[in-house]
Write an enzyme that holds these catalytic residues in place. Structure first.
Site, mmCIF file in Angstrom:
data_model
loop_
_atom_site.group_PDB
_atom_site.id
_atom_site.type_symbol
_atom_site.label_atom_id
_atom_site.label_comp_id
_atom_site.label_asym_id
_atom_site.label_seq_id
_atom_site.Cartn_x
_atom_site.Cartn_y
_atom_site.Cartn_z
ATOM 1 N N HIS A 83 26.259 3.520 72.956
ATOM 2 C CA HIS A 83 26.895 3.019 74.187
ATOM 3 C C HIS A 83 28.412 2.915 74.029
ATOM 4 O O HIS A 83 29.050 2.091 74.669
ATOM 5 C CB HIS A 83 26.332 1.643 74.580
ATOM 6 C CG HIS A 83 24.848 1.561 74.542
ATOM 7 N ND1 HIS A 83 24.052 1.909 75.621
ATOM 8 C CD2 HIS A 83 23.993 1.223 73.542
ATOM 9 C CE1 HIS A 83 22.776 1.743 75.281
ATOM 10 N NE2 HIS A 83 22.718 1.347 74.027
ATOM 11 N N SER A 116 54.324 16.310 77.631
ATOM 12 C CA SER A 116 54.380 16.048 79.072
ATOM 13 C C SER A 116 55.747 16.471 79.586
ATOM 14 O O SER A 116 56.732 16.439 78.851
ATOM 15 C CB SER A 116 54.154 14.556 79.304
ATOM 16 O OG SER A 116 54.792 14.135 80.490
ATOM 17 N N LYS A 167 54.597 11.576 75.035
ATOM 18 C CA LYS A 167 53.232 12.075 75.094
ATOM 19 C C LYS A 167 52.927 13.211 74.113
ATOM 20 O O LYS A 167 53.746 14.089 73.888
ATOM 21 C CB LYS A 167 52.909 12.570 76.511
ATOM 22 C CG LYS A 167 52.778 11.475 77.565
ATOM 23 C CD LYS A 167 51.677 10.469 77.284
ATOM 24 C CE LYS A 167 50.317 10.975 77.643
ATOM 25 N NZ LYS A 167 50.157 11.206 79.079
ATOM 26 N N GLU A 186 40.511 19.051 76.257
ATOM 27 C CA GLU A 186 40.229 18.805 77.681
ATOM 28 C C GLU A 186 39.851 20.117 78.375
ATOM 29 O O GLU A 186 38.961 20.154 79.223
ATOM 30 C CB GLU A 186 41.440 18.176 78.362
ATOM 31 C CG GLU A 186 41.639 16.731 77.913
ATOM 32 C CD GLU A 186 42.992 16.168 78.304
ATOM 33 O OE1 GLU A 186 43.543 16.572 79.346
ATOM 34 O OE2 GLU A 186 43.496 15.330 77.545
#
Ligand code: ARG
Length: 461
Positions: free
Chosen positions: A156, A277, A283, A290
């Site tokens: 979980h 970024s 970043k 992704e």
């Protein structure tokens, strides 16, 4: 390009229909397989005396010339051709004249395209399996380096019990080994030759299907001519194997994304495998993972395309089946790109062992072991579970951990607790006590690693 089937028609095909119908923009990539199939077919036609021996020779050398010129870039594919099969045949006739017109004897584009796709996928499966093998080796190498790197195991997404990075990585090794065996299985099941099925009902010429099958490295001819030209199960099977492979990469990617967040910081990706970024100077984004997660949806879409394309078409060939190619080629292309990028990204990432260990030291992942301690002192597990739950609640209230909870508090909860509880709940004890087969202790993981390496060694390409 003039139509070879123009005889029956009194008008040119509408330009829009022509463009709509044409598949050369995507089936052109099968040119080498198309030529290879035609060489085998011409060889068989000559050997069976269906075409003259000198025509057979002319066809073979003509096709070899076309292959060489396409490969050298000196012959370009005609974008107005209907498909790769028509293009190659027209080019052959342009080069060798009448002999070229004999190539399509006892053959249809229906058995031809079924053959080309099988040959193409067979080659690609080997390529994908090579990439997968390299990824498997990267993973086992990493695992061998991290049999002592303690990290929390989760359920979980809550810290649950201790494992090691090696153990976690090996879980993916087994998934990918299953992917490899599914790919091998797909290749095996599709290795039957459809050539000689003709349009759908075989042919009246005395062809030798066993010869073409063996020339092209197939196990045997497809047994039924209708099945030979209607079957695209192998496309579905491959898309399914690739979808599941992508799902595995996607789950792993999701973990990498979490692990390189500031909240985890278990790993740091190499700068070559991360992106920045345009506005936020701080970043460092895990775009590769992704994209893999995103592309997984796309490959699953390809599988759905294939299943939906097949489900309503009667036997035998229907033009719907031309839609198989873009879907299966896309699934192959995306899966290859993903493995090719994922593998070196993993090989170059830095593992932050301290962060993993610190996370394992928080979150009470030794609570089961604390309960087991009481069980070993004679308490029933359910009672031990309840007492330990109370101690965890007390720790949360006092802002401490089971390791730092004073012995008096333990003794108040159960008189069976003694000084040795601290040893029993130490992370190393909890981990290395998990000696059950397939468990995370260093010893069990070394045995598991040996099994995984043996399975990898057995892969034959
Ligand atoms: N381009 C076609 C395909 O990919 C080749 C087969 C065409 N056959 C036919 N009967 N029109 O499916």
């Amino acid at each position: 390009m003039a139509k070879m089937w123009a005889g029956r028609f009194s008008k040119e095909v509408d330009e829009t229909v022509n463009a709509f119908n044409s598949s050369i923009s995507f089936d052109g990539r099968m040119y080498a397989q198309d030529i290879r199939g035609s060489i085998a077919h011409a060889t068989m036609l000559g050997d069976c005396g269906i075409i003259p021996a000198e025509d057979k020779e002319k066809i073979i050398s003509g096709l070899q010339g076309i292959l060489a010129d396409l490969e050298a870039g000196t012959l370009l594919m005609d974008p107005t051709a209907e498909d790769i099969h028509m293009f190659v045949e027209a080019e052959l006739t342009k080069r060798i004249g009448d002999a070229g017109k004999r190539l399509h004897t006892a053959r249809s584009r229906n058995d031809q395209v079924a053959l080309d796709v099988r040959l193409y996928l067979r080659d690609e499966i080997t390529e994908i399996r090579k990439l997968l093998l390299s990824l498997l080796k990267t993973l086992t190498k990493l695992a061998a380096e991290h049999t002592e790197t303690i990290m929390p195991g989760y359920t979980h997404l809550q810290r649950a019990q201790p494992v090691t990075l090696a153990h976690h990585l090996l879980a993916y090794v087994w998934m990918l080994l299953r992917d490899d065996s599914r790919l091998a299985d797909t290749a095996k099941r599709m290795n039957y030759c459809p050539l000689g099925a003709g349009a759908l009902a075989g042919t009246t010429y005395p062809i030798n299907r066993k010869q073409t099958a063996s020339l092209l490295g197939f196990d045997a001819p497809v047994a039924n001519s209708l099945d030979a030209v209607s079957d695209r199960d192998f496309c579905v099977e491959l898309a399914n194997a690739l979808s599941l492979l992508m799902v595995h990469l996607s789950r792993f990617s999701e973990e990498i994304i979490l692990w390189c967040s500031w909240e985890f910081k278990f790993i740091e990706l190499d700068d070559a495998y991360a992106t920045g970024s345009s506005i936020m100077p701080q970043k460092k984004n895990p775009d590769v993972t992704e994209l893999i997660r995103g592309k997984t949806g796309r490959v699953i879409g390809d599988l759905t395309t294939l299943l939906s394309m097949l489900k309503g078409i009667p036997l035998a060939y229907n033009k719907d089946m031309q839609e198989d190619k873009e879907a299966i080629f896309d699934a192959i292309d995306q899966a290859k790109l993903c493995i090719k990028t994922f593998d070196p990204m993993l090989a170059t990432m830095r593992v932050n062992k301290e962060k993993m260990r610190a996370a394992a030291a928080q979150g009470f992942i030794n609570a089961t072991d604390c309960a087991d301690y009481l069980v070993k002192k004679g308490l029933p597990f359910r009672d031990a579970y309840k007492i330990t739950g109370g101690l965890v609640a007390r720790c949360i209230q006092d802002g401490c951990t089971l390791e730092t909870l004073p012995l008096e508090v333990y003794k108040e909860a159960a008189p069976q607790f003694d000084e040795d509880v601290y040893q029993a709940i130490a992370l190393e004890t909890c981990l290395n006590g998990r000696i059950s087969e397939g468990g995370p202790s260093a010893q069990a993981v070394k045995e598991q690693l040996a099994l995984a390496n043996a399975a990898i060694e057995e892969i034959k390409l």
